[in-house]
Design a protein around this motif. Structure first.
Motif, PDB file in Angstrom:
ATOM      1  N   LEU A   1      15.980  25.874   5.363  1.00  0.00           N
ATOM      2  CA  LEU A   1      16.446  26.582   4.167  1.00  0.00           C
ATOM      3  C   LEU A   1      15.266  26.890   3.261  1.00  0.00           C
ATOM      4  N   VAL A   2      15.119  28.166   2.895  1.00  0.00           N
ATOM      5  CA  VAL A   2      14.070  28.606   1.987  1.00  0.00           C
ATOM      6  C   VAL A   2      14.731  29.350   0.835  1.00  0.00           C
ATOM      7  N   GLY A   3      14.287  29.099  -0.385  1.00  0.00           N
ATOM      8  CA  GLY A   3      14.871  29.747  -1.556  1.00  0.00           C
ATOM      9  C   GLY A   3      13.845  30.522  -2.350  1.00  0.00           C
ATOM     10  N   LEU A   4      14.318  31.524  -3.071  1.00  0.00           N
ATOM     11  CA  LEU A   4      13.516  32.253  -4.050  1.00  0.00           C
ATOM     12  C   LEU A   4      14.256  32.220  -5.379  1.00  0.00           C
ATOM     13  N   ALA A   5      13.539  31.890  -6.441  1.00  0.00           N
ATOM     14  CA  ALA A   5      14.144  31.812  -7.776  1.00  0.00           C
ATOM     15  C   ALA A   5      13.205  32.438  -8.791  1.00  0.00           C
ATOM     16  N   PRO A   6      13.749  32.951  -9.891  1.00  0.00           N
ATOM     17  CA  PRO A   6      12.908  33.539 -10.937  1.00  0.00           C
ATOM     18  C   PRO A   6      11.952  32.520 -11.526  1.00  0.00           C
ATOM     19  N   ARG A   7      10.838  33.011 -12.042  1.00  0.00           N
ATOM     20  CA  ARG A   7       9.806  32.142 -12.589  1.00  0.00           C
ATOM     21  C   ARG A   7      10.344  31.249 -13.698  1.00  0.00           C
ATOM     22  N   GLU A   8      11.214  31.797 -14.520  1.00  0.00           N
ATOM     23  CA  GLU A   8      11.712  31.018 -15.658  1.00  0.00           C
ATOM     24  C   GLU A   8      12.729  29.944 -15.266  1.00  0.00           C
ATOM     25  N   GLN A   9      13.188  29.968 -14.014  1.00  0.00           N
ATOM     26  CA  GLN A   9      14.205  29.012 -13.564  1.00  0.00           C
ATOM     27  C   GLN A   9      13.560  27.795 -12.894  1.00  0.00           C
ATOM     28  N   LEU A  10      12.664  27.112 -13.623  1.00  0.00           N
ATOM     29  CA  LEU A  10      11.988  25.943 -13.057  1.00  0.00           C
ATOM     30  C   LEU A  10      12.984  24.843 -12.720  1.00  0.00           C
ATOM     31  N   GLY A  11      13.938  24.599 -13.600  1.00  0.00           N
ATOM     32  CA  GLY A  11      14.943  23.567 -13.345  1.00  0.00           C
ATOM     33  C   GLY A  11      15.770  23.877 -12.114  1.00  0.00           C
ATOM     34  N   LEU A  12      16.104  25.159 -11.939  1.00  0.00           N
ATOM     35  CA  LEU A  12      16.883  25.562 -10.769  1.00  0.00           C
ATOM     36  C   LEU A  12      16.110  25.300  -9.485  1.00  0.00           C
ATOM     37  N   ARG A  13      14.800  25.597  -9.494  1.00  0.00           N
ATOM     38  CA  ARG A  13      13.982  25.367  -8.304  1.00  0.00           C
ATOM     39  C   ARG A  13      13.921  23.882  -7.969  1.00  0.00           C
ATOM     40  N   ARG A  14      13.748  23.049  -8.982  1.00  0.00           N
ATOM     41  CA  ARG A  14      13.688  21.603  -8.744  1.00  0.00           C
ATOM     42  C   ARG A  14      15.006  21.075  -8.178  1.00  0.00           C
ATOM     43  N   GLU A  15      16.107  21.515  -8.746  1.00  0.00           N
ATOM     44  CA  GLU A  15      17.416  21.058  -8.262  1.00  0.00           C
ATOM     45  C   GLU A  15      17.665  21.507  -6.833  1.00  0.00           C
ATOM     46  N   ALA A  16      17.265  22.735  -6.511  1.00  0.00           N
ATOM     47  CA  ALA A  16      17.480  23.248  -5.162  1.00  0.00           C
ATOM     48  C   ALA A  16      16.634  22.501  -4.144  1.00  0.00           C
ATOM     49  N   LEU A  17      15.395  22.174  -4.506  1.00  0.00           N
ATOM     50  CA  LEU A  17      14.553  21.392  -3.606  1.00  0.00           C
ATOM     51  C   LEU A  17      15.145  20.001  -3.373  1.00  0.00           C
ATOM     52  N   ALA A  18      15.631  19.395  -4.440  1.00  0.00           N
ATOM     53  CA  ALA A  18      16.245  18.073  -4.306  1.00  0.00           C
ATOM     54  C   ALA A  18      17.511  18.125  -3.454  1.00  0.00           C
TER      55      ALA A  18
END
Length: 357
Positions: A92-109
């Motif tokens: 699974l690979v994701g792309l998220a907007p730069r301002e969505q740092l929290g979203l990226r962290r949650e998705a990685l977790a």
């Protein structure tokens, strides 16, 4: 043509099957053309409009990696967790907007192998992320398969296993080890002292010395029989096996091995030795054991300070008549009772044996 040319320039990359989950539209930036540029020649690219469509496609099999646009509606950690739980073998690979740092962290977790910043990702970066994610997921699958094989092997051998990290002085014990000793799962991770506390007091110094000698430079593989204490107080006879891992300086960095429960085996051995030297009916020593005791008594008597002794031989008259008239069970009961009375008439050190039978 551009996609095929790019694939030829990266010929070391193998084609794969990718599923793009972006809500059926390009979320934030055109992802489908980017994926086409990043994928090697011969890859199969598909698109899913929503989570249900993605899960249905994954259930059919044949998908290696999913690219998720986390900026799309309802594309977040919950979706990643759902995909990872249902299909643990798919990268699974994701792309998220730069301002969505929290979203990226949650998705990685939640289970992403990679999560890229959408505004900073080009085809080359995406290709590297897809390659890394697939490799990482492949290694995770190999590790899971190896762990499954080890667990099956451990169950098949019926042995417990142990691992001692000498740097942290932590010992990890397997579920089978804990089961053998009546211990709980909370005791699976502990210190060497907690481990040695389960060893019978008389055997603990021997085990300490053996482990120390092994760490100091003994054979790489060792075995030691000793006794351990079950939670209910019973003594267990066990065989400890282990191997030593050493660092670049030759120092013991870790030790690991297995624990075999020998209690039933030892009990059977004792029973075999007992049966070989005792009469099965009365439990008295048989002819072989009596002659051994007699030879020891004669050797002792021949010494200058030796003590004299006597041998009393008893015979049961007309015993055959009892068997013939009352039956063999009655004759057996008579012999057992005679043996019991004789044992009560002599000292514990005086052997009473049955020579016949």
């Amino acid at each position: 043509m551009e996609r095929e040319a790019r694939g030829r320039r990266s010929g070391e990359r193998e084609p794969f099957a990718a599923l793009l989950l972006d809500g059926g539209r390009d979320a934030g930036r055109p992802l489908h053309p980017l994926l086409e540029l990043a994928a090697p020649a011969g890859s199969r690219l598909e698109r899913a409009a929503d989570a249900e469509a993605a899960l249905a496609r994954l259930a059919a099999g044949g998908v290696d990696v999913v690219l998720i646009a986390l900026s799309a509606p309802e594309r977040g950690a919950a979706l990643v967790h759902r995909l990872r739980s249902a299909h643990p073998a798919v990268a699974l690979v994701g792309l998220a907007p730069r301002e969505q740092l929290g979203l990226r962290r949650e998705a990685l977790a939640a289970g992403l192998e990679e999560c890229l910043v959408a505004e900073e990702t080009d085809a080359r970066a995406l290709a590297a992320a897809l390659r890394h994610a697939r490799r990482w997921r492949s290694l995770a699958a190999e590790l899971a398969a190896c762990q499954a094989r080890c667990a099956l092997t451990a169950r098949g051998t019926n042995d417990g296993s142990w691992y001692w990290d000498r740097a942290t002085d932590r010992v990890r014990l397997s579920p089978r080890w804990l089961e053998m000793l009546g211990r709980s799962g909370e005791e699976a991770d502990g210190s060497t002292e907690a481990w040695l506390a389960q060893v019978v007091d008389e055997d603990r110094p021997q085990l300490r010395a053996a482990l120390a000698a092994q760490a100091a430079g003994g054979e790489e593989i060792f075995e030691l029989e000793h006794r351990m204490r079950h939670r209910d107080g019973r003594e267990l006879s066990v065989l400890l096996r282990g191997a030593v891992a050493r660092d670049a300086r030759g120092q013991a960095s870790a030790m690991a091995g297995s624990l075999t429960d020998l209690t039933a085996h030892k009990r059977a051995e004792r029973q075999i030795r007992h049966d070989a030297l005792h009469d099965a009916l009365t439990g008295l020593p048989n002819r072989a054991l009596f002659l051994d005791r007699l030879s020891l008594a004669l050797a002792s008597a021949r010494r200058p300070d030796g003590a004299a002794f006597a041998v009393l031989v008893l015979d049961v008259d007309r015993f055959q008549t009892i068997n013939d008239s009352l039956g063999h069970p009655a004759g057996d009961r008579l012999l057992v009772e005679i043996a019991r009375r004789l044992r009560h008439l002599v000292r514990p050190s005086d052997p009473v044996a049955r020579l016949g039978g």
